[in-house]
Design a protein around this motif. Structure first.
Motif, PDB file in Angstrom:
ATOM      1  N   TRP A 197       0.857  -1.186   0.000  1.00  0.00           N
ATOM      2  CA  TRP A 197       0.000   0.000   0.000  1.00  0.00           C
ATOM      3  C   TRP A 197       0.892   1.234   0.000  1.00  0.00           C
ATOM      4  O   TRP A 197       1.784   1.363   0.850  1.00  0.00           O
ATOM      5  N   GLN A 198       0.652   2.133  -0.948  1.00  0.00           N
ATOM      6  CA  GLN A 198       1.383   3.385  -1.015  1.00  0.00           C
ATOM      7  C   GLN A 198       0.610   4.428  -0.231  1.00  0.00           C
ATOM      8  O   GLN A 198      -0.466   4.864  -0.643  1.00  0.00           O
ATOM      9  N   LEU A 199       1.118   4.803   0.928  1.00  0.00           N
ATOM     10  CA  LEU A 199       0.442   5.766   1.798  1.00  0.00           C
ATOM     11  C   LEU A 199       1.298   7.021   1.871  1.00  0.00           C
ATOM     12  O   LEU A 199       2.339   7.052   2.532  1.00  0.00           O
ATOM     13  N   GLY A 200       0.835   8.056   1.172  1.00  0.00           N
ATOM     14  CA  GLY A 200       1.651   9.254   1.098  1.00  0.00           C
ATOM     15  C   GLY A 200       2.959   8.931   0.385  1.00  0.00           C
ATOM     16  O   GLY A 200       2.987   8.372  -0.695  1.00  0.00           O
ATOM     17  N   GLY A 201       4.065   9.213   1.015  1.00  0.00           N
ATOM     18  CA  GLY A 201       5.358   8.893   0.427  1.00  0.00           C
ATOM     19  C   GLY A 201       5.947   7.590   0.935  1.00  0.00           C
ATOM     20  O   GLY A 201       7.110   7.287   0.655  1.00  0.00           O
ATOM     21  N   GLN A 202       5.167   6.824   1.706  1.00  0.00           N
ATOM     22  CA  GLN A 202       5.687   5.605   2.324  1.00  0.00           C
ATOM     23  C   GLN A 202       5.097   4.367   1.644  1.00  0.00           C
ATOM     24  O   GLN A 202       3.891   4.241   1.474  1.00  0.00           O
ATOM     25  N   ALA A 203       5.984   3.456   1.243  1.00  0.00           N
ATOM     26  CA  ALA A 203       5.562   2.187   0.661  1.00  0.00           C
ATOM     27  C   ALA A 203       5.465   1.152   1.778  1.00  0.00           C
ATOM     28  O   ALA A 203       6.478   0.792   2.393  1.00  0.00           O
ATOM     29  N   LEU A 204       4.253   0.697   2.067  1.00  0.00           N
ATOM     30  CA  LEU A 204       4.015  -0.227   3.181  1.00  0.00           C
ATOM     31  C   LEU A 204       3.907  -1.653   2.663  1.00  0.00           C
ATOM     32  O   LEU A 204       3.331  -1.900   1.607  1.00  0.00           O
ATOM     33  N   GLU A 205       4.438  -2.598   3.434  1.00  0.00           N
ATOM     34  CA  GLU A 205       4.328  -4.010   3.095  1.00  0.00           C
ATOM     35  C   GLU A 205       4.024  -4.822   4.350  1.00  0.00           C
ATOM     36  O   GLU A 205       4.565  -4.542   5.420  1.00  0.00           O
TER      37      GLU A 205
END
Length: 414
Positions: free
Chosen positions: A304-312
């Motif tokens: 999930w791309q949340l703002g500038g952070q790529a979450l896994e």
């Protein structure tokens, strides 16, 4: 449309054909799964849980399935299970108290509960259908207090084992828990400093939860004999839920960059633990259908791309699959157009675009055969990037298609 893509699965009309499609799909699997995941392409679209209802009815009547688990609060789900078992309570009350995430307002869920209750009427206990929620008591902006789950576990143990073995009195749990409002404060979802999770009380409650769970296992022979296997299973669920909530609240107090993916992972891990317990409890009765968003049931890593952070993080399906192997099967769902949800016809170069060129409206596709068919026609697909007005549709990634066993595709939702 080349016949190879058309022949990768089974078309089924609104008025029939689903049973034959399901039978063909299940026969294509190398092993009969104990847990069959049916993914939901988006929440809030009644046509999808209604299709789930049709699938479940076919599986019950022709494939020996005896339970369903949905993405809803596991503790609240006990109310639904009691109703479908023996009609305890009223349907209105069950729909109000037995679901989380607003799912009790769904007409399709109401139809499911009513059908299960009707099916169970007059049947022997061993043959009745069971309903499970497998999510934790969590909502988008907060998590429940652990009070109810901890108190229920403590009460079960206190009624059947020597009091000297229990780590604390019930009033200690009440005192340490305090006001429930401090646990459910919605501001804590975005602000770790507003979370109760870093308090000394949470640390003490986590130790109590651990001790109570250990006692539940150590005294299992006595407890099962004094109550029942189902009662002991329910106590285990209370223990998992209390420990999971306390772990989640501690995660909400985390101030590091890993906070959000950690919370995502903790929720899916709780889901996975509940699913494994359901499979264990239902092993002698028949397989279970589990229904949740694709993202909770997929085998590949969740991103999930949340703002500038790529979450896994890993989904519940991925966690369960790593332990059950081919005893877990996953059918994703995908949509072509859903105008009422602001989703237009998909671009031709996407997986949904290719499937939309098929002649019929609804398909159950074998993922392996579909991957082969797409390769044969030289399809170079890109990820669909348009979204629904409720932002709830996540396109299927064609690069991970082989990590599902099947795909239910609906070309057009009226």
């Amino acid at each position: 449309m080349p016949s190879s893509v058309h022949d990768a699965g089974w078309a089924f009309a609104d008025d029939g054909g689903l049973g034959a499609a399901l039978k063909g799909f299940l026969q294509s699997l190398t092993t009969r799964p104990r847990l069959l995941g049916l993914g939901e392409a988006m929440h809030g679209e009644e046509a999808l849980p209604r299709l789930r209802n049709q699938v479940f009815q076919q599986l019950v009547e022709h494939e020996g399935y005896r339970s369903i688990a949905i993405e809803s609060d596991c503790v609240a789900g006990l109310t639904v299970d009691e109703f479908v078992a023996d009609g305890a309570g009223s349907l209105d009350d069950v729909m109000r108290r037995g679901f989380s995430h607003g799912f009790g307002e769904s007409a399709a869920n109401r139809e499911l509960v009513s059908w299960m209750r009707e099916y169970n009427t007059g049947r022997p206990v061993a043959d009745r259908l069971r309903f499970f929620g497998f999510d934790a008591p969590l909502e988008m902006m907060g998590a429940a207090s652990p009070r109810d789950a901890l108190t229920a576990l403590h009460g079960y143990l206190a009624a059947h084992v020597d009091g000297g073995l229990i780590p604390c009195a019930a009033d200690v749990i009440d005192r340490l828990t305090g006001d429930d409002e401090r646990w459910t404060n919605p501001e804590a979802a975005m602000d770790p400093s507003r979370s109760v999770g870093s308090s000394a009380e949470v640390t003490k409650l986590r130790l109590i939860a651990d001790d109570l769970q250990a006692l539940l296992v150590a005294e299992a022979p006595r407890l099962v004999a004094a109550t029942s296997r189902d009662d002991w299973w329910r106590a285990r669920m209370y223990g998992r839920t209390a420990a999971g909530l306390l772990r989640y609240h501690a995660g909400m107090a985390d101030t590091s960059a890993a906070r959000v993916p950690r919370l995502m992972g903790l929720r899916d891990a709780m889901m996975a633990d509940n699913l494994k317990a359901i499979v264990e409890s239902e092993a002698r009765r028949g397989p279970t259908l589990v229904f949740a968003h694709n993202r909770h049931l997929q085998r590949d890593v969740s991103r999930w791309q949340l703002g500038g952070q790529a979450l896994e993080w890993w989904s519940a399906g991925a966690i369960v699959a790593s332990q059950l192997g081919d005893q877990y099967a996953f059918v994703a769902s995908a949509l072509g157009a859903a105008p009422q949800q602001g989703l237009d016809a998909p671009p031709a170069g996407t997986l949904e675009g290719v499937l939309s060129a098929l002649p019929d409206n609804r398909y159950l596709l074998d993922s392996r055969r579909l991957v082969t068919a797409l390769a044969e026609i030289g399809a170079e697909l890109t990820l669909r990037t348009d979204d629904s007005t409720n932002y709830g549709y996540f396109a299927l990634d064609p690069d991970h298609l082989q990590e599902s066993d099947g795909v239910v595709f609906v070309k057009h939702l009226a």
